[in-house]
Design a protein around this motif. Structure first.
Motif, PDB file in Angstrom:
ATOM      1  N   UNK A   1       1.031 -15.552  -1.786  1.00 27.17           N
ATOM      2  CA  UNK A   1       2.403 -15.697  -1.284  1.00 27.17           C
ATOM      3  C   UNK A   1       2.465 -15.101   0.122  1.00 27.17           C
ATOM      4  N   UNK A   2       1.688 -14.048   0.329  1.00 29.98           N
ATOM      5  CA  UNK A   2       1.412 -13.557   1.676  1.00 29.98           C
ATOM      6  C   UNK A   2       0.061 -14.118   2.052  1.00 29.98           C
ATOM      7  N   UNK A   3      -0.105 -14.850   3.084  1.00 33.86           N
ATOM      8  CA  UNK A   3       0.841 -15.198   4.138  1.00 33.86           C
ATOM      9  C   UNK A   3       1.444 -16.604   4.000  1.00 33.86           C
ATOM     10  N   UNK A   4       1.233 -17.310   2.857  1.00 37.06           N
ATOM     11  CA  UNK A   4       1.663 -18.709   2.812  1.00 37.06           C
ATOM     12  C   UNK A   4       3.157 -18.876   2.594  1.00 37.06           C
ATOM     13  N   UNK A   5       3.787 -17.977   1.860  1.00 34.68           N
ATOM     14  CA  UNK A   5       5.233 -18.079   1.621  1.00 34.68           C
ATOM     15  C   UNK A   5       5.982 -17.159   2.582  1.00 34.68           C
ATOM     16  N   UNK A   6       5.467 -15.927   2.698  1.00 27.68           N
ATOM     17  CA  UNK A   6       6.025 -14.978   3.659  1.00 27.68           C
ATOM     18  C   UNK A   6       5.145 -14.996   4.896  1.00 27.68           C
ATOM     19  N   UNK A   7       5.654 -15.527   5.970  1.00 29.34           N
ATOM     20  CA  UNK A   7       4.852 -15.553   7.182  1.00 29.34           C
ATOM     21  C   UNK A   7       4.761 -14.176   7.798  1.00 29.34           C
ATOM     22  N   UNK A   8       3.785 -14.003   8.666  1.00 30.20           N
ATOM     23  CA  UNK A   8       3.641 -12.732   9.351  1.00 30.20           C
ATOM     24  C   UNK A   8       2.273 -12.603   9.971  1.00 30.20           C
ATOM     25  N   UNK A   9       1.957 -11.403  10.396  1.00 33.75           N
ATOM     26  CA  UNK A   9       0.657 -11.168  11.032  1.00 33.75           C
ATOM     27  C   UNK A   9      -0.326 -10.649   9.989  1.00 33.75           C
ATOM     28  N   UNK A  10      -1.499 -11.258   9.967  1.00 32.34           N
ATOM     29  CA  UNK A  10      -2.485 -10.882   8.955  1.00 32.34           C
ATOM     30  C   UNK A  10      -3.791 -10.492   9.625  1.00 32.34           C
ATOM     31  N   UNK A  11      -4.455  -9.487   9.073  1.00 31.90           N
ATOM     32  CA  UNK A  11      -5.834  -9.203   9.459  1.00 31.90           C
ATOM     33  C   UNK A  11      -6.620  -8.889   8.200  1.00 31.90           C
ATOM     34  N   UNK A  12      -7.940  -9.079   8.246  1.00 31.66           N
ATOM     35  CA  UNK A  12      -8.771  -8.817   7.085  1.00 31.66           C
ATOM     36  C   UNK A  12      -8.771  -9.992   6.133  1.00 31.66           C
ATOM     37  N   UNK A  13      -9.336  -9.796   4.944  1.00 31.59           N
ATOM     38  CA  UNK A  13      -9.312 -10.908   3.999  1.00 31.59           C
ATOM     39  C   UNK A  13      -9.278 -10.480   2.543  1.00 31.59           C
ATOM     40  N   UNK A  14      -8.860 -11.421   1.719  1.00 29.39           N
ATOM     41  CA  UNK A  14      -8.798 -11.177   0.282  1.00 29.39           C
ATOM     42  C   UNK A  14      -9.496 -12.326  -0.425  1.00 29.39           C
ATOM     43  N   UNK A  15     -10.353 -11.976  -1.352  1.00 27.56           N
ATOM     44  CA  UNK A  15     -11.029 -13.002  -2.132  1.00 27.56           C
ATOM     45  C   UNK A  15     -10.662 -12.847  -3.593  1.00 27.56           C
ATOM     46  N   UNK A  16     -10.174 -13.917  -4.182  1.00 24.41           N
ATOM     47  CA  UNK A  16      -9.830 -13.890  -5.596  1.00 24.41           C
ATOM     48  C   UNK A  16     -10.724 -14.880  -6.311  1.00 24.41           C
TER      49      UNK A  16
ATOM     50  N   UNK B   1     -10.548  -6.728   1.727  1.00 28.23           N
ATOM     51  CA  UNK B   1     -11.281  -6.046   2.797  1.00 28.23           C
ATOM     52  C   UNK B   1     -10.418  -5.883   4.040  1.00 28.23           C
ATOM     53  N   UNK B   2     -10.231  -4.667   4.450  1.00 21.75           N
ATOM     54  CA  UNK B   2      -9.494  -4.329   5.681  1.00 21.75           C
ATOM     55  C   UNK B   2      -8.233  -5.148   5.852  1.00 21.75           C
ATOM     56  N   UNK B   3      -7.482  -5.296   4.771  1.00 24.57           N
ATOM     57  CA  UNK B   3      -6.336  -6.183   4.835  1.00 24.57           C
ATOM     58  C   UNK B   3      -5.122  -5.471   5.416  1.00 24.57           C
ATOM     59  N   UNK B   4      -4.552  -6.100   6.443  1.00 28.12           N
ATOM     60  CA  UNK B   4      -3.341  -5.564   7.071  1.00 28.12           C
ATOM     61  C   UNK B   4      -2.319  -6.686   7.173  1.00 28.12           C
ATOM     62  N   UNK B   5      -1.073  -6.389   6.907  1.00 30.03           N
ATOM     63  CA  UNK B   5      -0.058  -7.435   6.999  1.00 30.03           C
ATOM     64  C   UNK B   5       1.254  -6.890   7.548  1.00 30.03           C
ATOM     65  N   UNK B   6       1.811  -7.615   8.513  1.00 31.91           N
ATOM     66  CA  UNK B   6       3.154  -7.329   9.026  1.00 31.91           C
ATOM     67  C   UNK B   6       4.046  -8.494   8.630  1.00 31.91           C
ATOM     68  N   UNK B   7       5.186  -8.230   7.982  1.00 32.49           N
ATOM     69  CA  UNK B   7       6.174  -9.301   7.783  1.00 32.49           C
ATOM     70  C   UNK B   7       6.659  -9.721   9.159  1.00 32.49           C
ATOM     71  N   UNK B   8       7.034 -10.989   9.297  1.00 30.37           N
ATOM     72  CA  UNK B   8       7.380 -11.446  10.635  1.00 30.37           C
ATOM     73  C   UNK B   8       8.580 -10.662  11.153  1.00 30.37           C
ATOM     74  N   UNK B   9       8.429 -10.184  12.367  1.00 24.88           N
ATOM     75  CA  UNK B   9       9.502  -9.414  12.978  1.00 24.88           C
ATOM     76  C   UNK B   9       9.435  -7.930  12.681  1.00 24.88           C
ATOM     77  N   UNK B  10       8.540  -7.517  11.763  1.00 23.34           N
ATOM     78  CA  UNK B  10       8.479  -6.091  11.425  1.00 23.34           C
ATOM     79  C   UNK B  10       7.596  -5.350  12.421  1.00 23.34           C
ATOM     80  N   UNK B  11       7.971  -4.106  12.713  1.00 22.45           N
ATOM     81  CA  UNK B  11       7.159  -3.347  13.658  1.00 22.45           C
ATOM     82  C   UNK B  11       6.135  -2.495  12.924  1.00 22.45           C
ATOM     83  N   UNK B  12       6.434  -2.208  11.642  1.00 25.25           N
ATOM     84  CA  UNK B  12       5.469  -1.427  10.865  1.00 25.25           C
ATOM     85  C   UNK B  12       4.781  -2.336   9.861  1.00 25.25           C
TER      86      UNK B  12
END
Lengths: 308, 555
Positions: B52-67, B5-16
């Motif tokens: 692995x996102x966001x626990x292995x690859x840090x960064x900015x996260x919004x939204x959520x994922x349910x598995x 749901x509305x999942x957005x992710x930026x790798x740390x340091x990424x602008x896009x």
């Protein structure tokens, strides 16, 4: 190319319990360090041969020994040049060097170098036996049993796991850079080192990328999940293995006793001592070598149990 | 069940963002094919689903994922491992043990399963994949395809409900690739495991997928039933530059020419059914015969044998002449001797018997460095090429090695030619995959070699980049240079090569015009050629290779 990897072969040596082999190799290792006497060292080296032959690792062993012999040559030469404790002068340089004085080669220094080489040969031969006849994962398990932390042991085992990959990578990259006009064996030493960098840089960078990927893959397979790990393969010490384990340790105890009694030492400097033994020492030494050689019949026995 | 749901992710340091406002729901037992250009967000999506996102690859996260009811933001990958399994691209980089059993056991051991259960799971995983015979093997003895199967088995042993595979076939030869894909299909059909397969080459997998999701720029640009997406979103997908299977491209072209086609065909067989419906309105015209090329030979191999020191014979009695200006593709199964053959052209390998002459010079009498002036060699993985701190230095490296005087003019010309001028002071390894490939190629072409060899240049490459590369090679050959491709990619060969040499077990099985060779070799025929085989009685020639050729005769 000779394959330097462990290979499962159904020989009596492979059938021996890893702990027993570990104990046996440890015996050779410790005793090689304790004793100085060239005859002791030679016998220690020779006592690894029956197992090497039985284990059918002759080819790998020979090429490893070839490499060791080069090392030995270097040791003998360097020791002969720098050590000036001997009294039987064979050659003296017609010039003087600052700090060192007049370089001279003595008979004693050469013998001392040779003695050290016997020590090296014995140790390397024993370890070759371990690497070629014990599954690397079993060595890892054995280390764990000795209460080394899992993560360190895994790091060691992973780095050995990736050595063949690294060798392949290096060969490939060398082809790539040679195709780009790189000449590895031309120019002066600095030039050569510089051309080697053209291979080493991509190799290291690739390995770094690989490391991240491996870490990711491990994470995805529940690595480090907090609870205590279980182990699928167990290197339990079963009843039939106990004699072999004890047999692996007996030489160590016997050897330490011999050493404690002041035997097995030898004087290289200032003049070579006589090589002979007293009757007692000869008997003890024979017992020691016999106890080392008893590993082989135990392997044969173990193999028979396995077959039945 | 996976709910994003509305999942957005930026790798740390990424602008896009790598993923932007993704909303997806994937039900149990679906077979989902996720595709898109590289950097489009395919791999990031998978990494987000197993945490692995966001626990292995840090960064900015919004939204959520349910598995399966678990929030991935709260549960790290190790807690999701029994729900989603993930198989990665390179089998070499996901195996940690030394033998098959211990490899499969690794995940189970991490979860502290008891030994008896581990033993049962290993057995079961091996049986499911039909590889029980590999059980007692050492990993280093296995082929790439076998390793990839072990990787799947080792993930499967954890009994996940969802299996994600991130381009699992990109490092494999076509045959192993087919096998691995067939396994995913079987797991889906027989065990009801949800499959999320990432691929950018659609032709092998498209018929297996229930659903197709296209990602570009971190967003979902198309999502739906495979056939529907391919019908209704075709222009979008084409604009992204994805490799669309020829049968589907053909159908679209026909539709746009007014033919009425209801069902989008996915396979050759379905394509034949489609073609029957439209053929009666068509007429056939034979394509023009090609002019025989008779160029001055620059490469001459005479009775070449190569036997490796271990004793296996890689090449047997190869006699081959290649002329100036030719674009030759060397094809053949894995281990058929393709790479061994081309390594003789710049002296990396020397003949065991026979001779190889390049531009009249016997390779036996010269060095690889000497030959590097006339023979350029681009290897498959650009990461093996790149060693310099900047793109410009990278390109100058070979020029300096070979002692060129006018380095700077050659450098600037090459930078322009490959549109690399804007990156010239960047660190080459930090570029995208496609750009890296361009740098590697540029560093070789800078020398202007008379002979250019490329080993699997299009593997893992997207359609658009592939065509840019091939257009360049076409042009380069047009200037009188010789271009030799070692490849598995028959579709590209069908479109661009002049001549095809087919190797098998170190021998030349066939050598001739692409039309002659590709229309006769079942295993190496392009899709359109297989399609037209059923229509020879309608007067359609059986040596048609590409969509464009077929369209030319169906008016």
């Amino acid at each position: 190319m000779i394959n330097f990897r462990y290979r499962l072969k159904g020989t009596p040596v492979h059938a021996l319990n890893p702990f027993a082999k570990l104990a046996w190799v440890a015996s050779i290792f410790v005793l090689s360090l304790l004793f100085n006497h060239p005859v002791y060292l030679l016998l220690l080296f020779l006592s690894t041969l029956p197992l090497v032959i039985t284990a059918q690792i002759w080819r790998q062993w020979v090429s490893l020994m070839k490499f060791t012999l080069y090392l030995c040559l270097a040791i003998i030469i360097i020791n002969a040049l720098v050590s000036s404790h001997g009294t039987h002068l064979l050659w003296q340089a017609p010039f003087q060097l600052p700090l060192v004085g007049t370089p001279a080669i003595t008979l004693e220094a050469i013998f001392f170098g040779a003695g050290m080489c016997l020590r090296l040969l014995a140790i390397i031969s024993a370890f070759a036996l371990l690497t070629f006849t014990v599954h690397p994962d079993d060595i890892m398990l054995a280390m764990l049993k000795m209460k080394l932390p899992y993560k360190s042991v895994l790091a060691i085992s992973l780095s050995t796991r990736f050595i063949p990959t690294l060798i392949e990578d290096a060969a490939r990259i060398s082809d790539v850079q040679r195709s780009r006009g790189l000449e590895l064996d031309r120019g002066r030493l600095t030039q050569r080192l510089k051309s080697r960098m053209a291979i080493i840089i991509p190799l290291l960078s690739n390995s770094l990328d690989r490391t991240v990927q491996v870490a990711e893959a491990m994470e995805a397979r529940a690595f480090g999940s907090g609870q205590k790990r279980s182990f699928y393969k167990e290197i339990a010490l079963k009843k039939p293995d106990i004699p072999a384990l004890i047999m692996g340790l007996i030489p160590l105890l016997l050897g330490i006793f011999i050493w404690w009694r002041g035997m097995g030492d030898y004087q290289y400097y200032p003049a070579l001592a006589r090589l002979g033994f007293t009757g007692l020492e000869g008997t003890l030494l024979a017992l020691l070598i016999l106890s080392l050689c008893l590993m082989l019949p135990l392997g044969l026995a173990r193999k028979r149990i396995e077959v039945d | 069940m996976i709910k994003i749901e509305d999942f957005t992710f930026y790798y740390s340091g990424a602008s896009k963002p790598a993923l932007e406002e993704i909303n997806l729901e994937i039900g149990d037992g679906e077979f989902v094919l996720v595709t898109g250009p590289s950097g489009g967000g395919k791999s990031s999506l998978c990494r987000a689903v197993n945490g692995l996102i966001p626990h292995f690859y840090g960064g900015k996260v919004a939204g959520q994922i349910e598995v399966e009811g678990r929030d991935t933001l709260k549960h790290p990958p190790k807690e999701l491992a029994t729900r989603v399994g993930m198989v990665f691209q390179d089998p070499e980089n996901q195996l940690v043990a030394t033998d098959v059993e211990r490899e499969i056991a690794f995940g189970l051991e991490n979860l502290a399963f008891p030994r008896e259960l581990i033993a049962r799971r290993i057995e079961e995983a091996l049986d499911t994949l039909g590889i029980a015979g590999l059980r007692h093997r050492q990993l280093y003895e296995l082929s790439g395809g076998e390793k990839q199967k072990i990787a799947i088995a080792s993930v499967l042993a954890l009994h996940p409900q969802v299996l994600m595979l991130d381009e699992p076939t990109s490092e494999l030869d076509p045959h192993s690739a087919e096998e691995v894909l067939a396994i995913t299909k079987r797991l889906n059909d027989e065990l009801g495991i949800t499959i999320i397969l990432i691929e950018h080459r659609l032709d092998r997998v498209i018929q297996h997928a229930d659903r197709l999701i296209v990602l570009d720029g971190g967003r979902v640009v198309a999502d739906g039933k495979t056939r529907e997406v391919l019908s209704s979103n075709y222009p979008d997908i084409e604009a992204i530059g994805l490799g669309i299977p020829p049968v589907i491209r053909l159908t679209h072209e026909l539709k746009s020419r007014g033919f009425n086609i209801n069902k989008m065909p996915l396979t050759v067989e379905e394509g034949q059914i489609m073609l029957i419906q439209v053929l009666p309105k068509a007429y056939a015209r034979l394509p023009r015969p090609e002019a025989e090329q008779n160029n001055k030979p620059v490469i001459e191999m005479e009775k070449l044998w190569h036997i490796y020191p271990e004793g296996n014979t890689a090449l047997q009695d190869i006699s081959l002449k290649i002329g100036e200006g030719e674009l030759v593709a060397i094809i053949g199964r894995n281990a058929s001797g393709k790479t061994t053959l081309v390594k003789h052209l710049n002296g990396l390998l020397k003949p065991t018997r026979g001779t190889v002459a390049v531009g009249g010079i016997d390779t036996e009498e010269t060095t690889t460095a000497e030959l590097a002036r006339r023979v350029g060699f681009v290897f498959q993985n650009p990461n093996d090429h790149l060693l310099a701190d900047t793109v410009a230095e990278e390109i100058a490296f070979s020029l300096k090695n070979l002692g060129f005087k006018n380095t700077s003019s050659r450098l600037s010309r090459t930078l322009d030619m490959f549109k690399l001028a804007e990156y010239q002071s960047q660190y080459p390894r930090s570029l995208s995959g496609g750009q890296k490939q361009r740098v590697a190629l540029a560093s070789v072409v800078a020398i202007q070699p008379r002979i250019l060899i490329l080993d699997e240049p299009t593997r893992g490459m997207e359609y658009r980049l592939k065509h840019e590369l091939m257009d360049f090679l076409r042009e380069y050959a047009g200037q009188g240079n010789t271009v030799i491709l070692v490849t598995h990619d028959v579709e590209t060969v069908a479109e661009y090569a002049d001549r095809v040499v087919l190797l098998s077990d170190g021998e030349i099985m066939a050598d001739g015009s692409k039309r002659q060779i590709l229309s006769q070799a079942q295993l190496f025929s392009p899709q359109i050629n297989r399609l037209v085989q059923a229509f020879t009685e309608y007067g359609i020639p059986d040596d048609i290779l590409t969509v464009a050729e077929l369209l030319e005769i169906i008016k």
